[in-house]
Scaffold this active site. Structure first.
Site, mmCIF file in Angstrom:
data_model
loop_
_atom_site.group_PDB
_atom_site.id
_atom_site.type_symbol
_atom_site.label_atom_id
_atom_site.label_comp_id
_atom_site.label_asym_id
_atom_site.label_seq_id
_atom_site.Cartn_x
_atom_site.Cartn_y
_atom_site.Cartn_z
ATOM 1 N N LYS A 1 0.882 -1.190 0.000
ATOM 2 C CA LYS A 1 0.000 0.000 0.000
ATOM 3 C C LYS A 1 0.908 1.224 0.000
ATOM 4 C CE LYS A 1 -1.624 2.987 2.224
ATOM 5 N NZ LYS A 1 -1.307 4.417 1.893
ATOM 6 N N GLY B 1 7.082 5.233 7.892
ATOM 7 C CA GLY B 1 6.333 6.477 7.828
ATOM 8 C C GLY B 1 6.536 7.278 9.094
ATOM 9 N N THR C 1 6.082 8.876 12.902
ATOM 10 C CA THR C 1 5.956 8.267 14.224
ATOM 11 C C THR C 1 4.487 8.227 14.658
ATOM 12 O OG1 THR C 1 8.203 8.812 14.836
ATOM 13 C CG2 THR C 1 6.652 8.549 16.652
ATOM 14 N N GLY D 1 2.932 5.369 12.939
ATOM 15 C CA GLY D 1 3.556 4.155 13.466
ATOM 16 C C GLY D 1 2.987 3.764 14.821
ATOM 17 N N GLU E 1 9.493 1.598 10.880
ATOM 18 C CA GLU E 1 10.619 2.497 10.572
ATOM 19 C C GLU E 1 10.045 3.907 10.579
ATOM 20 O OE1 GLU E 1 13.598 1.565 10.310
ATOM 21 O OE2 GLU E 1 13.547 -0.549 9.763
ATOM 22 N N CYS F 1 14.630 10.590 6.575
ATOM 23 C CA CYS F 1 14.382 10.277 7.990
ATOM 24 C C CYS F 1 15.652 10.280 8.833
ATOM 25 C CB CYS F 1 13.686 8.926 8.075
ATOM 26 S SG CYS F 1 14.579 7.629 7.214
HETATM 27 P P1 NAD Z 1 2.783 8.953 6.977
HETATM 28 O O1 NAD Z 1 2.979 8.267 8.271
HETATM 29 O O2 NAD Z 1 1.801 10.046 6.914
HETATM 30 O O3 NAD Z 1 2.354 7.903 5.852
HETATM 31 C C1 NAD Z 1 3.133 6.781 5.531
HETATM 32 C C2 NAD Z 1 2.262 5.720 4.924
HETATM 33 O O4 NAD Z 1 1.363 5.210 5.909
HETATM 34 C C3 NAD Z 1 1.351 6.209 3.783
HETATM 35 O O5 NAD Z 1 1.228 5.168 2.846
HETATM 36 C C4 NAD Z 1 0.026 6.484 4.492
HETATM 37 O O6 NAD Z 1 -1.082 6.431 3.624
HETATM 38 C C5 NAD Z 1 0.011 5.351 5.506
HETATM 39 N N1 NAD Z 1 -0.732 5.592 6.739
HETATM 40 C C6 NAD Z 1 -0.841 6.751 7.430
HETATM 41 N N2 NAD Z 1 -1.553 6.546 8.556
HETATM 42 C C7 NAD Z 1 -1.878 5.238 8.591
HETATM 43 C C8 NAD Z 1 -2.595 4.413 9.505
HETATM 44 N N3 NAD Z 1 -3.117 4.901 10.630
HETATM 45 N N4 NAD Z 1 -2.721 3.098 9.231
HETATM 46 C C9 NAD Z 1 -2.178 2.575 8.105
HETATM 47 N N5 NAD Z 1 -1.517 3.304 7.182
HETATM 48 C C10 NAD Z 1 -1.359 4.622 7.431
HETATM 49 O O7 NAD Z 1 4.249 9.426 6.535
HETATM 50 P P2 NAD Z 1 4.673 10.260 5.260
HETATM 51 O O8 NAD Z 1 4.332 11.684 5.525
HETATM 52 O O9 NAD Z 1 4.180 9.599 4.026
HETATM 53 O O10 NAD Z 1 6.270 10.054 5.300
HETATM 54 C C11 NAD Z 1 7.131 10.836 6.042
HETATM 55 C C12 NAD Z 1 7.512 10.143 7.338
HETATM 56 O O11 NAD Z 1 8.130 8.889 7.073
HETATM 57 C C13 NAD Z 1 8.536 10.925 8.116
HETATM 58 O O12 NAD Z 1 8.164 10.972 9.472
HETATM 59 C C14 NAD Z 1 9.806 10.120 7.946
HETATM 60 O O13 NAD Z 1 10.758 10.268 8.966
HETATM 61 C C15 NAD Z 1 9.296 8.739 7.882
HETATM 62 N N6 NAD Z 1 10.285 7.857 7.246
HETATM 63 C C16 NAD Z 1 10.964 6.948 8.015
HETATM 64 C C17 NAD Z 1 11.938 6.136 7.446
HETATM 65 C C18 NAD Z 1 12.687 5.118 8.256
HETATM 66 O O14 NAD Z 1 13.239 4.193 7.671
HETATM 67 N N7 NAD Z 1 12.735 5.222 9.568
HETATM 68 C C19 NAD Z 1 12.206 6.243 6.090
HETATM 69 C C20 NAD Z 1 11.509 7.182 5.341
HETATM 70 C C21 NAD Z 1 10.539 7.976 5.931
#
Ligand code: NAD
Length: 485
Positions: free
Chosen positions: A182, A234, A236, A239, A256, A290
């Site tokens: 997804k 995604g 925190t 997550g 992550e 990240c």
């Molecule tokens: P986000 O958390 O908004 O979304 C990430 C993904 O999760 C998307 O596909 C979104 O549709 C989905 N999603 C959101 N809420 C959800 C839920 N409650 N249940 C299931 N799916 C859900 O993040 P973003 O804005 O797309 O990405 C940026 C974030 O990702 C930053 O905080 C960044 O640090 C983090 N990130 C972490 C790593 C790592 O390896 N630690 C790598 C890249 C990005």
């Protein structure tokens, strides 16, 4: 080859090896080009019914022939998939750049070539899985079976969509799992490159299913009764929500998440080496990385020199069309992300941090923000504590190494970080004192052979390296009664 990032219009999802139109018609998403704001495409967003169909297809494939493959057989198809992705790499990289603004020089390795490399690392590991693990125990002869954990829900963000998908798909396939991916709505278009490559490589139907969707689709997938494991990258906040659901369901999950990593610059640091690598270790992907070292902690004896040099370097970065090879800073992913980043810049100004460069919006279409440096930042302030996810650096002085370690560790997060010192022993000792999942000495390079992940609010579990394969196994111990003596 021209890096046009041509868009293929898709009106269907990739489910069970087929292109399937949405089960229930609902509004799609307009994907805008980050550098211009122009609409690239309208693409469908999965409903719960589409997610259900994808999970069904993944379960069917798992219980069919794929579930009975050997590691060597899976390795072969993974290598073909890697080659198909590699053949598409330049165009994939350019497409991601158009969606999210990643400068093409970063997108080529990170979105173009990394997925193939990661697949090949895990294809090699898959071959070793055919060796039986037999042990003589105290009470029995034991065979430890590494069975696939099952149907994997892989949920990815938009910042490095291709490599973050590969970090889940590759170990899952190696272990014999099936996957429902997804992807983030912002980068839905490039996710289908995996479908094209899977079809060309002859990956059996249902082994990889792709359903771009909004949060509701992600939440439905995470809680789906027929999903066995969740792999999430995604924010925190998301997550935590996913972790809570998986905790209640006792469903294995890797998370992550975000970061606010520190670069520690000691008094013997090499200024030129630090500055040369600055765009990479602290501002990669327009700051939307990240593990970026966005808090720069400098020994007081070198503080003014470093603040001036960082300011000059950041002010001289080339802002421009992210598809052009010379561009160092491109746009952010969306108008909303730009507003968020500008809000942090405003907060920094209001709370007394010293803006030394940037802070504004370049006169261009698209979602650009000037690369920005704040000096004299208080580590207790929002700009030092929260993940900004844009081209904004905070510089802070420290008096001695104990204080540097204390400031670096005074963070909710623990994902990346760097140490800058010409004394390697000293740098290693400092690195050992930082609470983080990864740290670079005089550079930072995320390596496919090394486990990657976070501590504290940066996540749970590890991806990459042989360690990244473990979460995709269900271990089963088969005890055989020893021969009567
Ligand atoms: P986000 O958390 O908004 O979304 C990430 C993904 O999760 C998307 O596909 C979104 O549709 C989905 N999603 C959101 N809420 C959800 C839920 N409650 N249940 C299931 N799916 C859900 O993040 P973003 O804005 O797309 O990405 C940026 C974030 O990702 C930053 O905080 C960044 O640090 C983090 N990130 C972490 C790593 C790592 O390896 N630690 C790598 C890249 C990005």
């Amino acid at each position: 080859m021209s890096l046009s990032g041509e868009v293929t219009l898709r009106s269907s999802f990739f489910v069970g090896g087929d292109w399937r139109p949405p089960v229930v018609p609902r509004p799609g998403r307009l994907i805008q080009e980050a550098a211009t704001g122009k609409v690239l495409a309208e693409t469908p967003m999965a409903s719960e019914a589409d997610v259900d169909a994808a999970v069904r297809a993944a379960r069917h494939a798992l219980e069919g022939a794929w579930g009975k493959t050997t590691g060597a057989e899976r390795s072969q198809v993974m290598r073909r998939l890697a080659d198909e992705l590699k053949a598409r790499a330049p165009q994939t990289a350019a497409l991601v750049t158009r969606e999210n603004g990643t400068p093409i020089t970063t997108s080529l390795p990170a979105n173009g070539y990394a997925p193939g490399v990661i697949l090949k690392v895990y294809a090699k590991l898959a071959e070793s899985l055919d060796q039986p693990d037999e042990r003589q125990g105290r009470l029995a002869t034991i065979n430890v079976r590494r069975e696939p954990v099952g149907v994997v829900a892989a949920i990815t963000p938009w910042n490095y969509p291709q490599s973050l998908a590969a970090m889940k798909i590759a170990p899952a396939l190696a272990a014999g799992c099936t996957v429902v991916l997804k992807p983030s709505p912002e980068t839905a278009l490039d996710s289908y490159v995996w479908a094209d490559a899977a079809e060309a490589a002859g990956l059996p139907p249902g082994v990889l299913n792709i359903v771009p969707g909004e949060r509701d689709a992600g939440a439905h997938l995470v809680a789906h009764p027929d999903v066995d494991k969740v792999a999430f990258t995604g924010s925190t906040a998301a997550g935590r929500a996913i972790g809570e659901v998986c905790g209640r369901l006792l469903r294995p999950v890797t998370l992550e998440l975000g970061g606010k990593s520190a670069a520690i610059v000691t008094e013997d640091a090499d200024l030129d080496a630090f500055l040369k690598a600055l765009p990479e270790h602290s501002l990669a992907n327009n700051g939307q990385t990240c593990h970026a070292s966005t808090r720069i902690l400098v020994a007081r004896s070198r503080y003014t020199e470093f603040v001036d040099a960082i300011t000059e370097t950041v002010a001289s970065l080339r802002i421009g069309d992210p598809l052009e090879l010379g561009t160092q800073v491109g746009p952010l992913v969306s108008a909303a992300q730009r507003e968020r980043v500008l809000g942090y810049i405003e907060d920094g100004r209001r709370t007394g941090a010293r803006l030394t460069t940037g802070g504004g919006v370049p006169p261009r279409p698209g979602w650009f923000v000037e690369p920005t440096v704040f000096a004299d930042v208080d580590n207790a302030g929002r700009i030092a504590r929260e993940e900004i996810f844009g081209p904004v650096l905070c510089v802070l002085p420290y008096d001695d190494e104990d204080q540097a370690v204390q400031i670096a560790n005074d963070s909710e997060y623990g994902l990346g970080g760097t140490i800058w010192s010409t004394d390697e022993d000293r740098a290693r000792q400092l690195a050992a004192r930082i609470r983080t999942g990864s740290i670079g000495i005089n550079h930072y390079a995320l390596d496919p052979l090394a486990p990657f992940g976070g501590v504290k609010a940066s996540g749970l579990g590890r991806e990459l390296g042989p360690e990244g394969l473990q979460p995709y196994f269900a271990l089963k111990s088969v005890y055989t009664k020893p021969e009567a003596r």
